[in-house]
Scaffold this motif. Structure first.
Motif, PDB file in Angstrom:
ATOM      1  N   ASP A  59     -10.218  26.464  71.238  1.00  0.00           N
ATOM      2  CA  ASP A  59      -9.400  27.182  72.218  1.00  0.00           C
ATOM      3  C   ASP A  59      -7.987  26.610  72.258  1.00  0.00           C
ATOM      4  O   ASP A  59      -7.003  27.357  72.331  1.00  0.00           O
ATOM      5  CB  ASP A  59     -10.038  27.096  73.612  1.00  0.00           C
ATOM      6  N   ALA A  60      -7.888  25.277  72.195  1.00  0.00           N
ATOM      7  CA  ALA A  60      -6.563  24.641  72.188  1.00  0.00           C
ATOM      8  C   ALA A  60      -5.799  25.019  70.924  1.00  0.00           C
ATOM      9  O   ALA A  60      -4.581  25.235  70.959  1.00  0.00           O
ATOM     10  CB  ALA A  60      -6.710  23.126  72.290  1.00  0.00           C
ATOM     11  N   GLY A  61      -6.503  25.094  69.806  1.00  0.00           N
ATOM     12  CA  GLY A  61      -5.868  25.476  68.550  1.00  0.00           C
ATOM     13  C   GLY A  61      -5.336  26.899  68.589  1.00  0.00           C
ATOM     14  O   GLY A  61      -4.228  27.180  68.094  1.00  0.00           O
ATOM     15  N   ARG A  62      -6.103  27.805  69.187  1.00  0.00           N
ATOM     16  CA  ARG A  62      -5.644  29.198  69.292  1.00  0.00           C
ATOM     17  C   ARG A  62      -4.404  29.293  70.174  1.00  0.00           C
ATOM     18  O   ARG A  62      -3.485  30.063  69.892  1.00  0.00           O
ATOM     19  CB  ARG A  62      -6.767  30.091  69.834  1.00  0.00           C
ATOM     20  N   LEU A  63      -4.375  28.493  71.254  1.00  0.00           N
ATOM     21  CA  LEU A  63      -3.202  28.485  72.130  1.00  0.00           C
ATOM     22  C   LEU A  63      -1.973  27.956  71.387  1.00  0.00           C
ATOM     23  O   LEU A  63      -0.881  28.538  71.466  1.00  0.00           O
ATOM     24  CB  LEU A  63      -3.488  27.620  73.362  1.00  0.00           C
ATOM     25  N   LEU A  64      -2.148  26.867  70.642  1.00  0.00           N
ATOM     26  CA  LEU A  64      -1.033  26.299  69.887  1.00  0.00           C
ATOM     27  C   LEU A  64      -0.528  27.280  68.834  1.00  0.00           C
ATOM     28  O   LEU A  64       0.688  27.437  68.648  1.00  0.00           O
ATOM     29  CB  LEU A  64      -1.457  24.983  69.228  1.00  0.00           C
ATOM     30  N   LEU A  65      -1.442  27.963  68.148  1.00  0.00           N
ATOM     31  CA  LEU A  65      -1.040  28.928  67.121  1.00  0.00           C
ATOM     32  C   LEU A  65      -0.243  30.071  67.735  1.00  0.00           C
ATOM     33  O   LEU A  65       0.784  30.491  67.191  1.00  0.00           O
ATOM     34  CB  LEU A  65      -2.269  29.468  66.398  1.00  0.00           C
ATOM     35  N   ALA A  66      -0.690  30.566  68.884  1.00  0.00           N
ATOM     36  CA  ALA A  66       0.005  31.676  69.546  1.00  0.00           C
ATOM     37  C   ALA A  66       1.419  31.282  69.957  1.00  0.00           C
ATOM     38  O   ALA A  66       2.349  32.099  69.891  1.00  0.00           O
ATOM     39  CB  ALA A  66      -0.786  32.143  70.770  1.00  0.00           C
ATOM     40  N   ARG A  67       1.605  30.018  70.361  1.00  0.00           N
ATOM     41  CA  ARG A  67       2.908  29.572  70.849  1.00  0.00           C
ATOM     42  C   ARG A  67       3.857  29.134  69.734  1.00  0.00           C
ATOM     43  O   ARG A  67       5.075  29.141  69.929  1.00  0.00           O
ATOM     44  CB  ARG A  67       2.720  28.400  71.829  1.00  0.00           C
ATOM     45  N   THR A  68       3.339  28.733  68.588  1.00  0.00           N
ATOM     46  CA  THR A  68       4.203  28.103  67.580  1.00  0.00           C
ATOM     47  C   THR A  68       4.327  28.860  66.265  1.00  0.00           C
ATOM     48  O   THR A  68       5.246  28.584  65.490  1.00  0.00           O
ATOM     49  CB  THR A  68       3.699  26.684  67.251  1.00  0.00           C
ATOM     50  N   SER A  69       3.421  29.804  65.967  1.00  0.00           N
ATOM     51  CA  SER A  69       3.474  30.465  64.659  1.00  0.00           C
ATOM     52  C   SER A  69       4.787  31.217  64.468  1.00  0.00           C
ATOM     53  O   SER A  69       5.372  31.226  63.381  1.00  0.00           O
ATOM     54  CB  SER A  69       2.285  31.411  64.490  1.00  0.00           C
ATOM     55  N   GLY A  70       5.283  31.854  65.534  1.00  0.00           N
ATOM     56  CA  GLY A  70       6.553  32.557  65.441  1.00  0.00           C
ATOM     57  C   GLY A  70       7.719  31.608  65.187  1.00  0.00           C
ATOM     58  O   GLY A  70       8.647  31.922  64.431  1.00  0.00           O
ATOM     59  N   ILE A  71       7.667  30.420  65.799  1.00  0.00           N
ATOM     60  CA  ILE A  71       8.728  29.427  65.605  1.00  0.00           C
ATOM     61  C   ILE A  71       8.743  28.957  64.160  1.00  0.00           C
ATOM     62  O   ILE A  71       9.805  28.850  63.533  1.00  0.00           O
ATOM     63  CB  ILE A  71       8.511  28.231  66.563  1.00  0.00           C
ATOM     64  N   VAL A  72       7.581  28.674  63.603  1.00  0.00           N
ATOM     65  CA  VAL A  72       7.486  28.219  62.213  1.00  0.00           C
ATOM     66  C   VAL A  72       8.044  29.291  61.278  1.00  0.00           C
ATOM     67  O   VAL A  72       8.798  28.991  60.338  1.00  0.00           O
ATOM     68  CB  VAL A  72       6.033  27.875  61.856  1.00  0.00           C
ATOM     69  N   ARG A  73       7.712  30.546  61.534  1.00  0.00           N
ATOM     70  CA  ARG A  73       8.195  31.628  60.681  1.00  0.00           C
ATOM     71  C   ARG A  73       9.711  31.758  60.762  1.00  0.00           C
ATOM     72  O   ARG A  73      10.379  31.999  59.759  1.00  0.00           O
ATOM     73  CB  ARG A  73       7.535  32.957  61.074  1.00  0.00           C
ATOM     74  N   GLN A  74      10.279  31.598  61.949  1.00  0.00           N
ATOM     75  CA  GLN A  74      11.730  31.713  62.084  1.00  0.00           C
ATOM     76  C   GLN A  74      12.457  30.615  61.320  1.00  0.00           C
ATOM     77  O   GLN A  74      13.475  30.868  60.670  1.00  0.00           O
ATOM     78  CB  GLN A  74      12.112  31.664  63.562  1.00  0.00           C
ATOM     79  N   VAL A  75      11.954  29.390  61.367  1.00  0.00           N
ATOM     80  CA  VAL A  75      12.580  28.297  60.631  1.00  0.00           C
ATOM     81  C   VAL A  75      12.472  28.546  59.129  1.00  0.00           C
ATOM     82  O   VAL A  75      13.440  28.338  58.374  1.00  0.00           O
ATOM     83  CB  VAL A  75      11.934  26.951  61.010  1.00  0.00           C
ATOM     84  N   ASP A  76      11.314  29.014  58.676  1.00  0.00           N
ATOM     85  CA  ASP A  76      11.154  29.328  57.254  1.00  0.00           C
ATOM     86  C   ASP A  76      12.121  30.436  56.827  1.00  0.00           C
ATOM     87  O   ASP A  76      12.669  30.418  55.711  1.00  0.00           O
ATOM     88  CB  ASP A  76       9.712  29.762  56.967  1.00  0.00           C
ATOM     89  N   GLN A  77      12.350  31.409  57.717  1.00  0.00           N
ATOM     90  CA  GLN A  77      13.254  32.506  57.378  1.00  0.00           C
ATOM     91  C   GLN A  77      14.708  32.055  57.297  1.00  0.00           C
ATOM     92  O   GLN A  77      15.491  32.612  56.524  1.00  0.00           O
ATOM     93  CB  GLN A  77      13.097  33.646  58.390  1.00  0.00           C
ATOM     94  N   ILE A  78      15.077  31.059  58.090  1.00  0.00           N
ATOM     95  CA  ILE A  78      16.434  30.513  57.976  1.00  0.00           C
ATOM     96  C   ILE A  78      16.653  29.952  56.574  1.00  0.00           C
ATOM     97  O   ILE A  78      17.681  30.213  55.929  1.00  0.00           O
ATOM     98  CB  ILE A  78      16.663  29.420  59.043  1.00  0.00           C
ATOM     99  N   ARG A  79      15.677  29.207  56.089  1.00  0.00           N
ATOM    100  CA  ARG A  79      15.763  28.664  54.725  1.00  0.00           C
ATOM    101  C   ARG A  79      15.840  29.797  53.699  1.00  0.00           C
ATOM    102  O   ARG A  79      16.672  29.768  52.788  1.00  0.00           O
ATOM    103  CB  ARG A  79      14.538  27.794  54.444  1.00  0.00           C
ATOM    104  N   ASP A  80      14.997  30.818  53.874  1.00  0.00           N
ATOM    105  CA  ASP A  80      14.989  31.939  52.926  1.00  0.00           C
ATOM    106  C   ASP A  80      16.318  32.685  52.941  1.00  0.00           C
ATOM    107  O   ASP A  80      16.824  33.110  51.894  1.00  0.00           O
ATOM    108  CB  ASP A  80      13.852  32.904  53.265  1.00  0.00           C
ATOM    109  N   ASP A  81      16.912  32.868  54.135  1.00  0.00           N
ATOM    110  CA  ASP A  81      18.177  33.594  54.234  1.00  0.00           C
ATOM    111  C   ASP A  81      19.312  32.838  53.548  1.00  0.00           C
ATOM    112  O   ASP A  81      20.176  33.449  52.904  1.00  0.00           O
ATOM    113  CB  ASP A  81      18.529  33.851  55.695  1.00  0.00           C
ATOM    114  N   ILE A  82      19.334  31.528  53.693  1.00  0.00           N
ATOM    115  CA  ILE A  82      20.374  30.737  53.036  1.00  0.00           C
ATOM    116  C   ILE A  82      20.248  30.863  51.522  1.00  0.00           C
ATOM    117  O   ILE A  82      21.238  31.034  50.808  1.00  0.00           O
ATOM    118  CB  ILE A  82      20.281  29.268  53.487  1.00  0.00           C
ATOM    119  N   GLN A  83      19.011  30.852  51.029  1.00  0.00           N
ATOM    120  CA  GLN A  83      18.802  31.013  49.588  1.00  0.00           C
ATOM    121  C   GLN A  83      19.127  32.435  49.140  1.00  0.00           C
ATOM    122  O   GLN A  83      19.708  32.652  48.078  1.00  0.00           O
ATOM    123  CB  GLN A  83      17.357  30.666  49.231  1.00  0.00           C
TER     124      GLN A  83
END
Length: 306
Positions: A59-83
């Motif tokens: 349950d804690a893992g599902r809560l963490l995933l819901a709160r952070t998966s979007g943040i991880v994707r946004q940071v990855d997209q910043i790297r992709d956009d620069i490239q």
């Protein structure tokens, strides 16, 4: 929390396996396992249960995933956009499609995407509109073709047109001879529909309420393939876009008829409203609109422009 740990956690959660995450991230399993344990130690709770089938979120893992998966994707997209700014579009794009669109579009669009953007990693997720909208809001998905009124979704939306709905029945049911049926007659038949959480069901329920008809729904199916197979078995009629059952009608497995007072649904390309689209997502969106237009021109998709 260390960002590397969050990326590792997100990857393991999505893939359900340390070995698969190791292959994806190109990091040895012991190092990944250590990052997960350090994250669990910091949060003072277990994030996964380990079993023979892999890693399952607590349950804690599902809560963490819901709160952070979007943040991880946004940071990855910043790297992709620069490239991407220094060359062709690159990075990962997650595209959601409702089942009635996916059966028309997914394979041919994936082929075009590979041909036009070899540096983009495309993931196609098929589900009903309600689930896709939730994943868009959580930042787990970049864009999606869904049904719905744009004003109600709190998403950035680009209209594509309106998808017509027809009556669908099994071979020998007589729909092909009728060619057109009254909505009142259709709603009084035994129906096979998706459950109440889906937009198509709400559209049909609204039409029935206007006619003061109580629907006869003994079977529900939240899988599009299951729904059409139940109709093929003669267990009821369905209401679907004609493009979604084109091959079954051509093979003589299903019959369709137009509805006298047409039902239709607004079709849109939706994306999160609270973050800019990546360069890769923008490129995929433009290609998606081109492919929808090509399907219309080829007669594969009777989508009416609004």
């Amino acid at each position: 929390m260390d960002f590397r740990q969050l990326r590792t956690f997100t990857c393991v959660a999505e893939l359900g396996s340390l070995s698969k995450a190791s292959d994806t991230l190109r990091i040895a399993q012991p190092a990944l396992s250590r990052q997960i344990k350090l994250l669990e130690h910091e949060l003072r709770t277990e994030l996964f249960t380990r079993n023979g089938r892999g890693m399952v979120l607590t349950d804690a893992g599902r809560l963490l995933l819901a709160r952070t998966s979007g943040i991880v994707r946004q940071v990855d997209q910043i790297r992709d956009d620069i490239q991407s700014a220094q060359g062709p579009p690159s990075g990962r794009v997650v595209l959601g499609l409702v089942p009635t669109v996916s059966c028309v579009l997914s394979a041919r669009f994936a082929r075009r995407c590979v041909e036009n953007f070899p540096d983009i990693s495309l993931r196609i997720v098929e589900s009903y509109s309600g689930h896709l909208i939730e994943w868009l809001h959580r930042g787990e998905m970049d864009l999606s073709i869904i049904y719905g009124r744009t004003a109600d979704l709190h998403l950035a939306a680009q209209p594509l047109g309106r998808d017509q709905i027809v009556a669908v029945g099994p071979r020998g049911c007589g729909l092909s001879r009728k060619k057109q049926v009254e909505i009142g007659w259709l709603l009084r038949q035994r129906l096979v529909l998706p459950s109440h959480s889906h937009g198509l069901r709400a559209l049909i329920e609204h039409a029935a309420a206007l006619k003061k008809i109580k629907l006869d729904v003994q079977l529900e199916a939240d899988s599009f393939r299951v729904l059409t197979s139940l109709v093929e078995e003669g267990l009821g009629f369905a209401l679907l876009p004609p493009s979604s059952v084109r091959s079954e009608v051509a093979d003589g497995r299903l019959e369709t008829a137009a509805i006298a007072k047409p039902l239709s649904r607004e079709l849109i390309i939706a994306s999160p409203i609270d973050r800019p689209a990546s360069i890769a997502t923008t490129a995929v969106t433009a290609l998606l609109r081109e492919e929808v237009a090509a399907c219309r021109k080829e007669g594969l998709w009777d989508i009416r422009l609004t």
